[in-house]
Design a protein around this motif. Structure first.
Motif, short mmCIF file in Angstrom:
data_model
loop_
_atom_site.label_atom_id
_atom_site.label_comp_id
_atom_site.label_asym_id
_atom_site.label_seq_id
_atom_site.Cartn_x
_atom_site.Cartn_y
_atom_site.Cartn_z
N ALA A 41 41.41 36.52 42.40
CA ALA A 41 40.94 35.46 41.49
C ALA A 41 40.61 36.05 40.13
O ALA A 41 40.91 35.44 39.09
N SER A 42 40.03 37.24 40.10
CA SER A 42 39.70 37.87 38.81
C SER A 42 40.95 38.26 38.03
O SER A 42 40.88 38.53 36.83
N GLY B 106 36.73 40.73 50.45
CA GLY B 106 36.55 40.49 49.02
C GLY B 106 37.84 40.45 48.24
O GLY B 106 37.83 40.39 47.01
N GLU C 267 40.09 38.11 47.99
CA GLU C 267 40.32 36.86 47.27
C GLU C 267 39.55 36.84 45.94
O GLU C 267 40.04 36.29 44.95
N ARG C 268 38.39 37.47 45.89
CA ARG C 268 37.65 37.56 44.62
C ARG C 268 38.39 38.45 43.63
O ARG C 268 38.47 38.14 42.44
#
Length: 174
Positions: free
Chosen positions: A142-143, A136, A138-139
């Motif tokens: 990204a955030s 997770g 990359e999430r």
């Protein structure tokens, strides 16, 4: 409480030991920072020395976040490109927040401080990093404004039969 960040701190024995402890603790908590648990300080030490040598050579800069007790709580290494066509971006390596500080927003603070630091480097207009897929990360990145720009499926083998994607993320600084 927020962390206090310092770019390019003096490397004292106390800081060196704090970095080594942080890297070991993050690794043993399952953090994707180059190792698979369990690890010891002795296993991590050569990798830290490699980073310290790059710092001494002027290729890498260290960002350290200290908690309210003054302990090393977060770090990131900003590595400059030496290729003449790629000096306009840098790499962000070994992004770590101590497991006892997870969930406090310190990861976001660290990434914001790294971006602020990178903006002070002449000619640098972006940050690249890679992360291990399947966690997770990359999430999370990204955030924080990073965009996934590449992925190599199965490039990271954490154990036999457990291959993870190598994900490249980019943060424009402009």
């Amino acid at each position: 409480m927020s962390l206090t960040f310092t770019l390019d701190p003096a490397i004292t024995p106390d800081l060196r030991d704090g970095l080594l402890d942080l890297w070991t603790d993050v690794s043993n908590a399952g953090g994707a920072v180059g190792f698979v648990p369990p690890v010891t300080r002795e296993l991590v030490r050569p990798e830290l020395v490699r980073h310290l040598v790059q710092m001494a050579e002027g290729r890498t800069r260290l960002l350290v976040g200290r908690d309210e007790e003054g302990d090393v709580a977060a770090t990131a290494f900003l590595t400059l490109n030496t290729h003449r066509l790629m000096t306009h971006w840098l790499w962000l390596y070994t992004v770590m927040v101590h497991p006892r500080h997870q969930g406090k927003g310190y990861g976001r603070e660290l990434l914001a401080a790294a971006a602020d630091a990178a903006r002070t480097f002449e000619g640098v207009d972006a940050i690249r990093l890679t992360c291990r897929g399947g966690l997770g990360l990359e999430r999370f990145y990204a955030s924080c404004g990073y965009k996934e720009v590449g992925r190599v499926p199965g490039a990271i083998r954490v154990a036999p039969g457990d291959d993870r994607d190598d994900v490249t993320m980019l943060l424009p600084l402009g």
